[in-house]
Design a protein around this motif. Structure first.
Motif, PDB file in Angstrom:
ATOM      1  N   MET A   1      75.303 -16.559 158.245  1.00 17.28           N
ATOM      2  CA  MET A   1      75.757 -15.480 157.365  1.00 17.28           C
ATOM      3  C   MET A   1      75.128 -15.646 155.980  1.00 17.28           C
ATOM      4  O   MET A   1      75.109 -16.748 155.429  1.00 17.28           O
ATOM      5  CB  MET A   1      77.286 -15.517 157.241  1.00 17.28           C
ATOM      6  CG  MET A   1      77.854 -14.314 156.493  1.00 17.28           C
ATOM      7  SD  MET A   1      79.673 -14.313 156.510  1.00 17.28           S
ATOM      8  CE  MET A   1      79.982 -15.414 155.129  1.00 17.28           C
ATOM      9  N   ALA A   2      74.612 -14.570 155.440  1.00 15.64           N
ATOM     10  CA  ALA A   2      73.964 -14.629 154.128  1.00 15.64           C
ATOM     11  C   ALA A   2      75.000 -14.908 153.046  1.00 15.64           C
ATOM     12  O   ALA A   2      76.123 -14.386 153.078  1.00 15.64           O
ATOM     13  CB  ALA A   2      73.258 -13.319 153.832  1.00 15.64           C
ATOM     14  N   ILE A   3      74.642 -15.774 152.116  1.00 15.37           N
ATOM     15  CA  ILE A   3      75.519 -16.085 150.994  1.00 15.37           C
ATOM     16  C   ILE A   3      75.401 -14.965 149.970  1.00 15.37           C
ATOM     17  O   ILE A   3      74.308 -14.585 149.561  1.00 15.37           O
ATOM     18  CB  ILE A   3      75.134 -17.435 150.357  1.00 15.37           C
ATOM     19  CG1 ILE A   3      75.315 -18.563 151.381  1.00 15.37           C
ATOM     20  CG2 ILE A   3      75.979 -17.703 149.109  1.00 15.37           C
ATOM     21  CD1 ILE A   3      74.837 -19.912 150.890  1.00 15.37           C
ATOM     22  N   LYS A   4      76.543 -14.449 149.562  1.00 17.21           N
ATOM     23  CA  LYS A   4      76.540 -13.366 148.594  1.00 17.21           C
ATOM     24  C   LYS A   4      76.343 -13.896 147.186  1.00 17.21           C
ATOM     25  O   LYS A   4      76.841 -14.962 146.834  1.00 17.21           O
ATOM     26  CB  LYS A   4      77.852 -12.582 148.677  1.00 17.21           C
ATOM     27  CG  LYS A   4      78.010 -11.777 149.958  1.00 17.21           C
ATOM     28  CD  LYS A   4      79.275 -10.939 149.914  1.00 17.21           C
ATOM     29  CE  LYS A   4      79.390 -10.074 151.167  1.00 17.21           C
ATOM     30  NZ  LYS A   4      80.627  -9.246 151.130  1.00 17.21           N
ATOM     31  N   SER A   5      75.613 -13.167 146.406  1.00 14.28           N
ATOM     32  CA  SER A   5      75.458 -13.450 144.971  1.00 14.28           C
ATOM     33  C   SER A   5      75.853 -12.180 144.229  1.00 14.28           C
ATOM     34  O   SER A   5      74.999 -11.370 143.872  1.00 14.28           O
ATOM     35  CB  SER A   5      74.009 -13.835 144.644  1.00 14.28           C
ATOM     36  OG  SER A   5      73.606 -14.961 145.383  1.00 14.28           O
ATOM     37  N   PRO A   6      77.154 -11.976 143.999  1.00 13.79           N
ATOM     38  CA  PRO A   6      77.617 -10.660 143.532  1.00 13.79           C
ATOM     39  C   PRO A   6      77.057 -10.229 142.195  1.00 13.79           C
ATOM     40  O   PRO A   6      76.771  -9.043 142.000  1.00 13.79           O
ATOM     41  CB  PRO A   6      79.147 -10.826 143.475  1.00 13.79           C
ATOM     42  CG  PRO A   6      79.390 -12.300 143.471  1.00 13.79           C
ATOM     43  CD  PRO A   6      78.268 -12.906 144.237  1.00 13.79           C
ATOM     44  N   VAL A   7      76.888 -11.167 141.266  1.00 11.55           N
ATOM     45  CA  VAL A   7      76.351 -10.781 139.962  1.00 11.55           C
ATOM     46  C   VAL A   7      74.896 -10.363 140.100  1.00 11.55           C
ATOM     47  O   VAL A   7      74.471  -9.312 139.608  1.00 11.55           O
ATOM     48  CB  VAL A   7      76.499 -11.925 138.943  1.00 11.55           C
ATOM     49  CG1 VAL A   7      75.873 -11.529 137.606  1.00 11.55           C
ATOM     50  CG2 VAL A   7      77.971 -12.287 138.742  1.00 11.55           C
ATOM     51  N   GLN A   8      74.112 -11.202 140.789  1.00 11.37           N
ATOM     52  CA  GLN A   8      72.709 -10.854 141.026  1.00 11.37           C
ATOM     53  C   GLN A   8      72.593  -9.536 141.781  1.00 11.37           C
ATOM     54  O   GLN A   8      71.780  -8.674 141.438  1.00 11.37           O
ATOM     55  CB  GLN A   8      72.017 -11.953 141.830  1.00 11.37           C
ATOM     56  CG  GLN A   8      70.600 -11.580 142.239  1.00 11.37           C
ATOM     57  CD  GLN A   8      70.100 -12.329 143.460  1.00 11.37           C
ATOM     58  OE1 GLN A   8      69.111 -13.017 143.377  1.00 11.37           O
ATOM     59  NE2 GLN A   8      70.792 -12.204 144.596  1.00 11.37           N
ATOM     60  N   ASP A   9      73.413  -9.368 142.818  1.00  7.77           N
ATOM     61  CA  ASP A   9      73.328  -8.159 143.626  1.00  7.77           C
ATOM     62  C   ASP A   9      73.598  -6.918 142.778  1.00  7.77           C
ATOM     63  O   ASP A   9      72.908  -5.897 142.917  1.00  7.77           O
ATOM     64  CB  ASP A   9      74.334  -8.227 144.777  1.00  7.77           C
ATOM     65  CG  ASP A   9      73.990  -9.319 145.782  1.00  7.77           C
ATOM     66  OD1 ASP A   9      72.854  -9.830 145.720  1.00  7.77           O
ATOM     67  OD2 ASP A   9      74.859  -9.660 146.599  1.00  7.77           O
ATOM     68  N   PHE A  10      74.612  -7.008 141.899  1.00  7.62           N
ATOM     69  CA  PHE A  10      74.916  -5.875 141.022  1.00  7.62           C
ATOM     70  C   PHE A  10      73.743  -5.568 140.103  1.00  7.62           C
ATOM     71  O   PHE A  10      73.343  -4.412 139.942  1.00  7.62           O
ATOM     72  CB  PHE A  10      76.161  -6.157 140.187  1.00  7.62           C
ATOM     73  CG  PHE A  10      76.357  -5.173 139.064  1.00  7.62           C
ATOM     74  CD1 PHE A  10      76.906  -3.925 139.302  1.00  7.62           C
ATOM     75  CD2 PHE A  10      75.948  -5.474 137.763  1.00  7.62           C
ATOM     76  CE1 PHE A  10      77.052  -2.995 138.274  1.00  7.62           C
ATOM     77  CE2 PHE A  10      76.082  -4.563 136.736  1.00  7.62           C
ATOM     78  CZ  PHE A  10      76.645  -3.318 136.992  1.00  7.62           C
ATOM     79  N   LEU A  11      73.186  -6.620 139.475  1.00  5.69           N
ATOM     80  CA  LEU A  11      72.110  -6.404 138.506  1.00  5.69           C
ATOM     81  C   LEU A  11      70.860  -5.827 139.160  1.00  5.69           C
ATOM     82  O   LEU A  11      70.218  -4.933 138.602  1.00  5.69           O
ATOM     83  CB  LEU A  11      71.784  -7.726 137.805  1.00  5.69           C
ATOM     84  CG  LEU A  11      72.881  -8.286 136.885  1.00  5.69           C
ATOM     85  CD1 LEU A  11      72.505  -9.669 136.386  1.00  5.69           C
ATOM     86  CD2 LEU A  11      73.147  -7.349 135.726  1.00  5.69           C
ATOM     87  N   LEU A  12      70.510  -6.325 140.349  1.00  2.28           N
ATOM     88  CA  LEU A  12      69.325  -5.797 141.023  1.00  2.28           C
ATOM     89  C   LEU A  12      69.542  -4.355 141.473  1.00  2.28           C
ATOM     90  O   LEU A  12      68.641  -3.517 141.378  1.00  2.28           O
ATOM     91  CB  LEU A  12      68.974  -6.684 142.219  1.00  2.28           C
ATOM     92  CG  LEU A  12      68.470  -8.095 141.868  1.00  2.28           C
ATOM     93  CD1 LEU A  12      68.228  -8.902 143.127  1.00  2.28           C
ATOM     94  CD2 LEU A  12      67.202  -8.029 141.024  1.00  2.28           C
ATOM     95  N   ALA A  13      70.759  -4.072 141.948  1.00  2.73           N
ATOM     96  CA  ALA A  13      71.054  -2.689 142.343  1.00  2.73           C
ATOM     97  C   ALA A  13      71.018  -1.758 141.138  1.00  2.73           C
ATOM     98  O   ALA A  13      70.517  -0.634 141.224  1.00  2.73           O
ATOM     99  CB  ALA A  13      72.427  -2.637 143.022  1.00  2.73           C
ATOM    100  N   HIS A  14      71.522  -2.230 140.000  1.00  2.00           N
ATOM    101  CA  HIS A  14      71.499  -1.423 138.783  1.00  2.00           C
ATOM    102  C   HIS A  14      70.059  -1.153 138.345  1.00  2.00           C
ATOM    103  O   HIS A  14      69.716  -0.020 137.982  1.00  2.00           O
ATOM    104  CB  HIS A  14      72.258  -2.135 137.665  1.00  2.00           C
ATOM    105  CG  HIS A  14      72.211  -1.430 136.349  1.00  2.00           C
ATOM    106  ND1 HIS A  14      72.938  -0.294 136.079  1.00  2.00           N
ATOM    107  CD2 HIS A  14      71.503  -1.698 135.214  1.00  2.00           C
ATOM    108  CE1 HIS A  14      72.691   0.115 134.854  1.00  2.00           C
ATOM    109  NE2 HIS A  14      71.819  -0.720 134.305  1.00  2.00           N
ATOM    110  N   ALA A  15      69.228  -2.187 138.392  1.00  2.00           N
ATOM    111  CA  ALA A  15      67.834  -2.024 137.972  1.00  2.00           C
ATOM    112  C   ALA A  15      67.107  -0.995 138.842  1.00  2.00           C
ATOM    113  O   ALA A  15      66.266  -0.232 138.347  1.00  2.00           O
ATOM    114  CB  ALA A  15      67.113  -3.370 138.027  1.00  2.00           C
ATOM    115  N   LYS A  16      67.454  -0.946 140.133  1.00  3.54           N
ATOM    116  CA  LYS A  16      66.794   0.001 141.044  1.00  3.54           C
ATOM    117  C   LYS A  16      67.179   1.446 140.748  1.00  3.54           C
ATOM    118  O   LYS A  16      66.502   2.377 141.208  1.00  3.54           O
ATOM    119  CB  LYS A  16      67.148  -0.350 142.485  1.00  3.54           C
ATOM    120  CG  LYS A  16      66.488  -1.634 142.973  1.00  3.54           C
ATOM    121  CD  LYS A  16      66.947  -1.989 144.385  1.00  3.54           C
ATOM    122  CE  LYS A  16      66.325  -3.310 144.834  1.00  3.54           C
ATOM    123  NZ  LYS A  16      66.827  -3.731 146.174  1.00  3.54           N
TER     124      LYS A  16
END
Length: 478
Positions: A1-16
């Motif tokens: 199972m992939a380890i979640k990185s919620p802060v990183q995930d939010f920031l990358l999604a925001h940048a996109k």
């Protein structure tokens, strides 16, 4: 199972999202660094994250590259000395107050100061004498600090050591720092200006753009705190403290700074401060002209949108802060924020009632401003066409802050009580709506029933109120 990185995930999604940013920080993303030739730094940012290795200098005893970086800022701002700050303006505010005011002494302090200044009161055992800003009733926001009130309070409190106030405030309203500095120095005291929201003012003047308020450095303040990251090109949490007179003991100031700041200062943050100064040296005149031209486009066009109101380029207004309202069309600030975000990908800084504030920065482009104006015109036209345009005051009950609280002694001992049971108690920890981070109730102020109703109303509306627990408890004096 992939380890979640919620802060990183939010920031990358925001940048996109490719968003339009009218909130801090001022660089508005990587485009400005790439335009100015700093892509190599962006590509190697992790390898630039070092500590005080040989050749890297020491922030608390600068002799090499950090000393050079600080001297460049002193030259840019034309001040006695500049200090790089890696924990934002908050640390610089605290260190400035601890430098200017010995333990147990008084300070004349604007009641709309940032929460960091109230923290300094506790840390330094400093007694505040509050001066209140004027109100801009049309929009329900704080205005300037009256110079005559500063004179009056200093005359009544000759034992006060210093004066501190914010200018510009969050909405870009500047006080008359030149008049206030003259008054403070007439009384033989020190003036500290929290210019967190105005680090750019010096350069509009320096690069020939007319119509902006005078910077606190030019106006004669002794200590000036600048959040470089808010409107200029450095990374979040990086700031600058300028010493602008011989009234400041540098040895005491440096001692207070090392007490407040991290012993592991970020070289990435300090490098971004250094890059910002290089950008100002090399590209400043061009960037500030473009910035001013874009802002002029906004002010030239906002007035033609039927149903829109705005704070214009009036004297004392830092018009990089674009304050506007569609309240006459029945659109409150929270609704306008949501429409701008969901339909147009535009992120604002904050709203108060029906007033929205968009904070522009050195990294905003003309296309950003055009997109905002086009969006506002379309939103206003659609609301007019719908025929549903009640005044904002009719659409939703307007929240008005109660009258100023009675000031008592700051409690030494504290206890928790339910907010509903706090009427008549003495506040022991600041209650802070955020943003803008200006305490609504401060330690030592008596809590009224009206204040409790106001705090509860803010929370019902979903606004963040620091100092109230999840279970609705606050700290009061025992």
């Amino acid at each position: 199972m992939a380890i979640k990185s919620p802060v990183q995930d939010f920031l990358l999604a925001h940048a996109k999202l490719n968003p339009v940013s009218f909130h801090m920080p001022g660089h508005k993303g990587s485009a400005l660094y790439k335009r100015c030739g700093y892509e190599e730094f962006l590509n190697n940012i992790f390898d630039c994250d070092v500590t005080e290795i040989q050749g890297a200098d020491n922030l608390f005893q600068t002799e090499g590259i950090l000393k050079e970086a600080q001297e460049r800022y002193a030259d840019l701002y034309e001040v006695r000395k500049s200090y790089l700050q890696i924990n934002g303006s908050s640390g610089a505010n605290i260190a400035s107050m601890l430098t200017a005011v010995p333990s147990g002494k008084k300070i004349i302090m604007a009641r709309n100061c940032h929460k960091s200044c109230f923290n300094a009161l506790t840390l330094g055992n400093i007694q505040p004498i509050y001066v209140y800003p004027e109100m801009i009733e049309e929009y329900g926001i704080s205005g300037a600090i009256p110079p005559q009130e500063i004179d009056k309070l200093l005359s009544e409190n000759d034992d006060a050591e210093a004066v501190i106030l914010p200018s510009p405030n969050y909405y870009g309203i500047c006080s008359d720092i030149k008049a206030i500095a003259d008054i403070v120095h007439k009384h033989g005291k020190i003036l500290i200006v929290d210019q967190a929201h105005g680090a750019h003012l010096k350069f509009f003047s320096k690069f020939g753009v007319k119509g902006m308020p005078m910077s606190a450095e030019e106006a004669g303040a002794d200590l000036v705190v600048n959040s470089i990251h808010k409107t200029l090109a450095s990374l979040t949490e990086s700031a600058l403290l300028n010493v602008n007179s011989d009234r400041i003991d540098l040895q005491i100031l440096e001692d207070k700074l090392q007490q407040i700041e991290s012993t592991s200062p970020s070289y990435v943050l300090m490098a971004s401060l250094d890059i910002n100064s290089s950008i100002l040296y090399e590209y400043g005149p061009q960037l500030f002209k473009e910035w001013a031209d874009s802002l002029n486009y906004f002010y030239d066009n906002i007035g033609s949108i039927e149903g829109a109101r705005h704070i214009g380029k009036i004297p004392g207004h830092d018009w990089t802060k674009m304050n506007f309202s569609l309240g006459d069309l029945g659109i409150m600030g929270d609704e306008l924020e949501q429409i701008l975000l969901e339909k147009y990908g535009i992120f604002i800084e904050l709203f108060t009632g029906d007033l929205v504030m968009c904070m522009s920065g050195i990294g905003n482009t003309h296309e950003d401003i055009e997109r905002l104006v086009k969006a506002l015109a379309e939103i206003a036209a659609e609301r007019r066409a719908s025929g549903s345009t009640p005044a904002a005051s009719e659409q939703k009950e307007e929240l008005k802050e109660p009258a100023a609280a009675e000031l008592c002694e700051i409690p030494k001992l504290k206890k928790k009580v339910k907010l509903d049971d706090a009427a008549g108690c003495i506040c022991a920890a600041s209650i802070i709506p955020y943003p803008p981070g200006i305490p609504f109730l401060c330690p030592g102020e008596k809590i009224s029933a009206d204040a409790i109703r106001y705090i509860k109303a803010l929370r019902v509306r979903g606004e963040k109120v620091i100092g109230v627990s999840e279970t609705g408890e606050i700290l009061v004096g025992q």
